[in-house]
Design an enzyme around this catalytic site. Structure first.
Site, PDB file in Angstrom:
ATOM      1  CB  THR A  22      30.142  95.522 -12.642  1.00  0.00           C
ATOM      2  OG1 THR A  22      31.541  95.434 -12.936  1.00  0.00           O
ATOM      3  CG2 THR A  22      29.575  94.128 -12.488  1.00  0.00           C
ATOM      4  CE  LYS A 132      33.709  98.716 -10.816  1.00  0.00           C
ATOM      5  NZ  LYS A 132      32.356  98.165 -10.591  1.00  0.00           N
ATOM      6  CD  GLU A 165      37.982 101.313  -2.780  1.00  0.00           C
ATOM      7  OE1 GLU A 165      37.043 101.825  -3.437  1.00  0.00           O
ATOM      8  OE2 GLU A 165      39.088 101.020  -3.273  1.00  0.00           O
TER       9      GLU A 165
END
Length: 266
Positions: A22, A132, A165
């Site tokens: 992204t 990711k 996270e």
């Protein structure tokens, strides 16, 4: 915009067999692109998916310059083929992309945010740590734990209680004047803004337990699209207030992070 159709037998759709990025676009140019490219390459290498060519990737943003900010989402799947989990003999990766207008939540830069501890615990899988990949079900389940818009993010620990996270951002904390971020050898996504801050010498990796977070001097959540949000309130899984931090007009961490993204901290 005509969106691409994904075949029923695409392995990314069927098994999460792929990776994504992204990317913030500023005037049609990707921000922190070397870091995104490096993570995309690591993910493809880890999964054994042929990396798209530089020309194919560049074609997803070139030729259409916008005066506004945009977000470019890139998805690379292994394509179709194979029987069950068995891989196709000659994979033909599928590259998908979409660009959408974007405006950062600048009020959160200025006012700070409330975050909560999540009850979900992240499992260890070093083979997938840092990249990711398309299977983000742990993060999806964690995000279901709250619905109120007053809570901006949720903090995730692993099965040993170590902070890893937030659901869609990396976490940073200050202790004794130094800024740290969790190690991600066993799980979690290594964000591109995180990588850039480590390269700048602004941040160091360290271990911290979720239960120790109320004792840190300052806390932020950040990513390469939204920038850095200072945390002003930490809630428990049950909604109890565990800590409040005063909003600090002088925020060097946010300033450096936003310089890397081309934002101007307010």
């Amino acid at each position: 915009m005509t969106l691409p159709r994904v075949p029923f037998d695409d392995r990314g759709l069927a098994y999460g067999d792929g990776v994504f990025e992204t990317v913030l676009l500023r005037k049609g140019e990707p921000v922190l692109w070397p870091y995104h490219l490096a993570r995309l390459s690591r993910g493809c290498l880890r999964l054994g998916i042929p990396m798209p060519s530089q020309e194919a990737l560049a074609a997803t943003w070139e030729g259409s310059v916008s005066s506004t900010l945009e977000v470019l989402k890139l998805i690379v799947t292994r394509g179709s083929g194979g029987r069950g989990y068995a891989l196709p003999e000659t994979p033909t990766p599928r590259l998908l992309s979409r660009r959408t207008p974007f405006a950062p939540a600048t009020a959160r830069w200025q006012e700070g945010v409330t975050v909560r501890q999540c009850s979900l615990r992240l499992g260890h899988q070093p083979a997938l740590a840092g990249i990711k990949h398309l299977n983000r079900l742990e993060n999806v389940l964690a995000r279901q734990e709250w619905q109120t818009p007053d809570i901006a993010e949720g903090l995730l620990a692993d099965t040993h209680g170590q902070l890893i996270e937030a659901t869609s951002m990396n976490v940073f904390w200050q202790q004794k004047g130094c800024v740290f971020t969790p190690r991600l050898e066993n799980c979690g996504v290594a964000g591109t803004l995180r990588a850039a801050l480590i390269s700048q010498g602004m941040v160091r990796e360290a271990d911290v337990s979720l239960e120790a977070i109320p004792s840190v001097e300052r806390l932020w959540v950040a990513n390469s699209v939204q920038g850095a949000w200072p945390v002003t309130t930490l809630l428990s899984e049950d909604g109890l207030c565990l800590k409040r931090w005063p909003q600090n007009a002088s925020d060097r961490f946010q300033t450096v992070a936003h310089q890397l993204l081309g934002y101007v901290s307010q």
